[in-house]
Design a protein around this motif. Structure first.
Motif, PDB file in Angstrom:
ATOM      1  N   GLU A 100     -39.897 -23.335  29.042  1.00  0.00           N
ATOM      2  CA  GLU A 100     -40.279 -21.999  28.571  1.00  0.00           C
ATOM      3  C   GLU A 100     -41.566 -22.045  27.749  1.00  0.00           C
ATOM      4  O   GLU A 100     -42.465 -21.209  27.933  1.00  0.00           O
ATOM      5  CB  GLU A 100     -39.145 -21.392  27.745  1.00  0.00           C
ATOM      6  CG  GLU A 100     -37.906 -21.043  28.548  1.00  0.00           C
ATOM      7  CD  GLU A 100     -36.731 -20.652  27.673  1.00  0.00           C
ATOM      8  OE1 GLU A 100     -35.786 -20.030  28.202  1.00  0.00           O
ATOM      9  OE2 GLU A 100     -36.744 -20.965  26.454  1.00  0.00           O
ATOM     10  N   ALA A 103     -44.617 -22.876  29.919  1.00  0.00           N
ATOM     11  CA  ALA A 103     -44.992 -21.709  30.710  1.00  0.00           C
ATOM     12  C   ALA A 103     -45.788 -20.716  29.863  1.00  0.00           C
ATOM     13  O   ALA A 103     -46.797 -20.149  30.315  1.00  0.00           O
ATOM     14  CB  ALA A 103     -43.743 -21.040  31.280  1.00  0.00           C
ATOM     15  N   GLY A 109     -45.533 -21.496  35.621  1.00  0.00           N
ATOM     16  CA  GLY A 109     -44.105 -21.578  35.387  1.00  0.00           C
ATOM     17  C   GLY A 109     -43.385 -22.609  36.226  1.00  0.00           C
ATOM     18  O   GLY A 109     -44.000 -23.376  36.951  1.00  0.00           O
ATOM     19  N   HIS A 110     -42.040 -22.603  36.074  1.00  0.00           N
ATOM     20  CA  HIS A 110     -41.156 -23.488  36.829  1.00  0.00           C
ATOM     21  C   HIS A 110     -41.643 -24.943  36.771  1.00  0.00           C
ATOM     22  O   HIS A 110     -42.133 -25.499  37.746  1.00  0.00           O
ATOM     23  CB  HIS A 110     -41.020 -23.018  38.277  1.00  0.00           C
ATOM     24  CG  HIS A 110     -40.245 -21.745  38.385  1.00  0.00           C
ATOM     25  ND1 HIS A 110     -40.847 -20.524  38.516  1.00  0.00           N
ATOM     26  CD2 HIS A 110     -38.911 -21.518  38.359  1.00  0.00           C
ATOM     27  CE1 HIS A 110     -39.916 -19.575  38.573  1.00  0.00           C
ATOM     28  NE2 HIS A 110     -38.729 -20.153  38.480  1.00  0.00           N
ATOM     29  N   GLU A 301     -46.632 -18.445  40.489  1.00  0.00           N
ATOM     30  CA  GLU A 301     -45.461 -17.828  41.098  1.00  0.00           C
ATOM     31  C   GLU A 301     -45.561 -17.859  42.619  1.00  0.00           C
ATOM     32  O   GLU A 301     -44.550 -18.014  43.321  1.00  0.00           O
ATOM     33  CB  GLU A 301     -45.313 -16.385  40.600  1.00  0.00           C
ATOM     34  CG  GLU A 301     -44.012 -15.717  41.005  1.00  0.00           C
ATOM     35  CD  GLU A 301     -42.772 -16.381  40.405  1.00  0.00           C
ATOM     36  OE1 GLU A 301     -41.682 -16.235  41.013  1.00  0.00           O
ATOM     37  OE2 GLU A 301     -42.889 -17.037  39.355  1.00  0.00           O
TER      38      GLU A 301
END
Length: 439
Positions: A100, A103, A109-110, A301
């Motif tokens: 988190e 990110a 992210g991820h 994403e």
């Protein structure tokens, strides 16, 4: 055991049992290893009690000094809860919180975890090629990299590394990709600026992308500073325009922030200085403050979504036994907390100004050329360097109580952020003395 014999005893035992990295072992018949007993702050202490200022952050990993109490406490507390659990089918608090926070910091992210910089590169390359495969373009599976770049020494990483001493011996095993001109500002001639060199290098990048876009998955770059190229520094405009070109020619952009991330160039991540967001970012080295092995790759994403499917073959089929290790994640969380609590980026900017002033006599040294600075990195070349300068300088610096590791005829400082003004003055004096003794 007699204290005076400790260094020699451990040196002998190490040579008999350990194969040391990046080393011709026969050299240690005449160039002794230094057995280190402990570290504290910017100092390393050998078995006989001699101390050495760690001016290279122990291969660029140690951010806040050795024996850092907050990172130690975080690891200790985590040991009482969970040391490790496989991340396939399970998760845990430290890996979730770290993902988190990364990110939030990167805008990506991820997070996918590995153990070191080379594994991060492997992850990013495989992820980029598999992304295009999932989009129905499996022919897009080659890569573009900068001349003189270094991204690691595993097979995929070597295919985008351009340092002959690492790559030549394994050339038959390595897939060929596309090398393009480096924007290294040391190439400037006459009245040319670093920006001029970057714009010139961009022409070569566009030429390759235009000719081979149908087979190129990604461009991988070390943002702002190419470490193993001798701390080659370049103008941020290269990154900004490379981002535009990658979008134009449908090529992913991988930012290898393994060495330059976490405040090393003056911002949390070097890409910030070009105001760009890569498609994938590789992180390691300083992520745990130098305490435990950990690497992470974060993606856009769009990249993540391309793998999200009912089909197992479309999943990212890659793993490490210690992926997302809880202890390493706890160390990384403590590292990020120090950045926030101590306002490290702002403090480093102030320190960099002071240290540059302290180091200024080196810039005036008659044998120093290409003096340059980026964040908490200082580098310069030695003109007319004698044969074996790197080894000789390393030895002479140790005599002065300093750990330096020259790259060819390039000397650089990449110290822990905890370096004080007094320690910086010690570093200057010892380096000046070591240089004098190299001739």
């Amino acid at each position: 055991m007699d204290q005076a014999s400790q260094n020699q005893t451990w040196l002998t035992r190490s040579l008999a049992s350990v194969w040391h990295p990046c080393t011709q072992m026969k050299r240690h018949e005449t160039l002794p290893l230094i057995p280190i007993a402990r570290g504290d702050g910017v100092w390393l202490y050998d078995m006989d009690g001699n101390r050495y200022l760690d001016a290279v952050s122990s291969w660029w990993v140690n951010l806040f000094g050795h024996n850092q109490p907050r990172i130690k406490a975080a690891i200790s507390a985590q040991m009482d809860q969970l040391e490790h659990v496989m991340l396939a089918g399970f998760t845990h608090q430290p890996v979730v919180e770290l993902s988190e926070q990364l990110a939030e910091l990167t805008g990506l992210g991820h997070a996918f975890y590995g153990s070191d910089g080379a594994s991060a590169t492997e992850i990013a390359l495989k992820m980029a090629a598999h992304y295009w495969r999932n989009l129905g373009l499996p022919e897009k599976n080659r890569f573009v990299y900068l001349q003189d770049s270094y991204h690691g020494e595993t097979m995929g990483a070597l295919s985008v590394t351009d340092v002959p001493i690492f790559r030549t011996a394994y050339a038959p095993l390595v897939r060929e990709n596309f090398a393009v001109q480096s924007p290294d500002s040391r190439q400037a001639k006459g009245e040319q600026t670093a920006k001029d060199v970057a714009l010139w290098a961009l022409q070569d990048l566009e030429r390759v992308l235009a000719a081979h876009q149908h087979e190129i998955a990604a461009l991988i770059v070390e943002p702002l500073v190419q470490g193993a190229a001798g701390m080659a520094m370049y103008d941020p405009i290269y990154l900004a325009q490379a981002r535009i070109l990658c979008d134009q020619y449908q090529v992913l952009l991988i930012a290898d922030e393994i060495a330059v991330g976490f405040g090393r160039t003056g911002t949390m991540f070097a890409c910030e200085q070009a105001e760009i967001k890569p498609d994938l970012i590789c992180l390691s080295k300083g992520i745990t403050g130098g305490y435990l092995p950990l690497a992470a790759v974060l993606c856009s994403e769009a990249v993540y979504t391309a793998f999200y499917s009912d089909e197992t073959a479309r999943a990212f089929l890659h793993s490490h036994s210690y992926t997302g290790n809880a202890l390493a994640c706890a160390a990384a969380l403590a590292t990020l907390a120090i950045f926030k609590d101590d306002a490290v980026i702002a403090a480093n900017r102030e320190k960099a100004v002071r240290f540059s002033a302290i180091f200024s006599p080196l810039a005036q040294h008659p044998r120093v050329k290409n003096w340059r600075h980026c964040g908490m990195i200082w580098a310069f070349e030695i003109s007319d360097a004698p044969p074996q300068f790197a080894t000789q300088c390393f030895v002479e610096a140790l005599k002065e109580g300093i750990l330096l590791r020259p790259i060819g005829n390039t000397l650089y400082f990449m110290p822990p952020y905890s370096l004080t003004d007094i320690e910086a003055q010690f570093l200057l004096a010892g380096t000046m003395s070591a240089l004098s003794n190299c001739w």
